[in-house]
Design a protein around this motif. Structure first.
Motif, mmCIF file in Angstrom:
data_model
loop_
_atom_site.group_PDB
_atom_site.id
_atom_site.type_symbol
_atom_site.label_atom_id
_atom_site.label_comp_id
_atom_site.label_asym_id
_atom_site.label_seq_id
_atom_site.Cartn_x
_atom_site.Cartn_y
_atom_site.Cartn_z
ATOM 1 N N GLU A 71 45.769 47.087 50.679
ATOM 2 C CA GLU A 71 46.367 45.765 50.524
ATOM 3 C C GLU A 71 45.343 44.759 50.006
ATOM 4 O O GLU A 71 45.623 43.989 49.084
ATOM 5 N N ALA A 72 44.158 44.746 50.601
ATOM 6 C CA ALA A 72 43.135 43.777 50.208
ATOM 7 C C ALA A 72 42.624 44.026 48.794
ATOM 8 O O ALA A 72 42.188 43.097 48.110
ATOM 9 N N GLY A 73 42.705 45.266 48.355
ATOM 10 C CA GLY A 73 42.268 45.605 47.004
ATOM 11 C C GLY A 73 43.308 45.325 45.938
ATOM 12 O O GLY A 73 43.186 45.822 44.814
ATOM 13 N N THR B 138 43.464 56.401 50.163
ATOM 14 C CA THR B 138 43.321 55.449 49.067
ATOM 15 C C THR B 138 41.934 55.607 48.467
ATOM 16 O O THR B 138 41.050 56.217 49.078
ATOM 17 N N VAL B 139 41.753 55.054 47.273
ATOM 18 C CA VAL B 139 40.465 55.159 46.590
ATOM 19 C C VAL B 139 40.063 53.790 46.084
ATOM 20 O O VAL B 139 40.897 52.996 45.649
ATOM 21 N N VAL B 140 38.764 53.515 46.158
ATOM 22 C CA VAL B 140 38.180 52.276 45.664
ATOM 23 C C VAL B 140 37.118 52.648 44.637
ATOM 24 O O VAL B 140 36.231 53.468 44.928
ATOM 25 N N ALA B 141 37.214 52.073 43.441
ATOM 26 C CA ALA B 141 36.196 52.327 42.427
ATOM 27 C C ALA B 141 34.826 51.941 42.981
ATOM 28 O O ALA B 141 34.678 50.905 43.639
ATOM 29 N N ALA B 142 33.831 52.775 42.723
ATOM 30 C CA ALA B 142 32.493 52.510 43.255
ATOM 31 C C ALA B 142 32.001 51.124 42.847
ATOM 32 O O ALA B 142 31.359 50.426 43.645
ATOM 33 N N GLN C 271 33.627 48.476 42.554
ATOM 34 C CA GLN C 271 34.375 47.410 43.227
ATOM 35 C C GLN C 271 34.263 47.478 44.744
ATOM 36 O O GLN C 271 34.904 46.697 45.454
ATOM 37 N N ALA C 272 33.462 48.393 45.250
ATOM 38 C CA ALA C 272 33.430 48.627 46.692
ATOM 39 C C ALA C 272 33.041 47.377 47.478
ATOM 40 O O ALA C 272 33.662 47.051 48.506
ATOM 41 N N GLU C 273 32.038 46.649 47.010
ATOM 42 C CA GLU C 273 31.586 45.475 47.753
ATOM 43 C C GLU C 273 32.633 44.365 47.744
ATOM 44 O O GLU C 273 32.882 43.720 48.769
ATOM 45 N N SER C 274 33.248 44.128 46.588
ATOM 46 C CA SER C 274 34.253 43.062 46.520
ATOM 47 C C SER C 274 35.496 43.428 47.313
ATOM 48 O O SER C 274 36.100 42.561 47.977
ATOM 49 N N VAL C 275 35.888 44.693 47.289
ATOM 50 C CA VAL C 275 37.050 45.119 48.078
ATOM 51 C C VAL C 275 36.731 45.035 49.572
ATOM 52 O O VAL C 275 37.588 44.649 50.379
ATOM 53 N N LEU C 276 35.504 45.352 49.931
ATOM 54 C CA LEU C 276 35.117 45.217 51.335
ATOM 55 C C LEU C 276 35.217 43.760 51.783
ATOM 56 O O LEU C 276 35.762 43.466 52.861
ATOM 57 N N ALA C 277 34.721 42.848 50.962
ATOM 58 C CA ALA C 277 34.784 41.425 51.320
ATOM 59 C C ALA C 277 36.236 40.986 51.500
ATOM 60 O O ALA C 277 36.575 40.274 52.464
ATOM 61 N N ALA C 278 37.107 41.397 50.591
ATOM 62 C CA ALA C 278 38.520 41.042 50.691
ATOM 63 C C ALA C 278 39.162 41.683 51.915
ATOM 64 O O ALA C 278 40.022 41.083 52.572
#
Length: 209
Positions: free
Chosen positions: A20-22, A162-166, A168-175
């Motif tokens: 959701e956050a991503g 789910t998968v997070v592009a490497a 974008q990991a930091e920005s998705v974590l913040a969100a």
């Protein structure tokens, strides 16, 4: 390379929050069977793209596995063929993998459950794979509508994958952390008697309809 602390936090936050956050992207959208119920793990993807009904590529990928990785196993067309069983999982555990995502079947399911390695699979089937097609290792694949590249962060838990592009990991974590805080605030309001029907303004909308 994604920091271990980031990966650990993404695992803790879990599939639903991160998805959701991503921006509702990255959902690996299949029904997954969790062989060890309730676990939540994450790690960089190590990928085996297998030939049809064949698991030779799995053996190659296992030889390359690094601690903390999520082994992603798939074929061009998913089929209920067992790509791993207890002997391969013995090796996968020894390599220190964080978990396995199997876009196919597993077998020896009762044994795998006792081995403790987080495994999410499409099917459980006794039908075994051949070992005659080399396949490919560490190439981009599409599973459940999501593209997974080598090194992307794959998250597995009771809600799915789910998968997070490497990158974008930091920005998705913040969100994701922000979403977690927002949900904690909303939960407290609901405990105090607020209704989501009112919080989202639905009552007023329905009055005006």
């Amino acid at each position: 390379m994604t920091a271990p602390e980031t990966i650990a936090e993404l695992a803790r936050l879990g599939v639903a929050t991160v998805y959701e956050a991503g921006g509702r992207t990255g959902l690996i959208d299949h029904e997954w069977k969790q062989l060890v119920p309730g676990v939540s793990v994450a790690g960089p993807a190590r990928i085996a793209l297998c030939g049809a009904g064949d698991n030779r590529a799995v053996h190659e990928a296992v030889a390359l596995l690094q601690p903390g990785e999520i082994l992603v196993l798939t074929m061009e067309e998913a089929a209920p063929v067992a790509l791993i069983g207890d002997l391969l999982v013995t090796q996968i555990r020894r390599a220190g993998a964080a978990g396995v995502l199997v876009d196919a079947a597993v077998r020896d399911a009762a044994d795998l459950a006792t081995m403790g390695l987080p495994i999410s699979a499409r099917w459980v089937r006794a039908r075994g794979a051949t070992k005659s097609i080399r396949g490919q290792v560490d190439v981009p694949v599409t599973v459940g509508g999501a593209t997974i590249n080598p090194g992307d962060i794959v998250i597995l838990d009771a809600d799915g994958a789910t998968v997070v592009a490497a990158s974008q990991a930091e920005s998705v974590l913040a969100a994701s952390l922000k979403r977690e805080q927002n949900e904690a605030t909303a939960r407290q309001r609901y405990l105090e008697g607020t209704l989501s029907y009112d919080q989202h303004g639905f009552r007023e909308e329905d009055k005006d309809a």
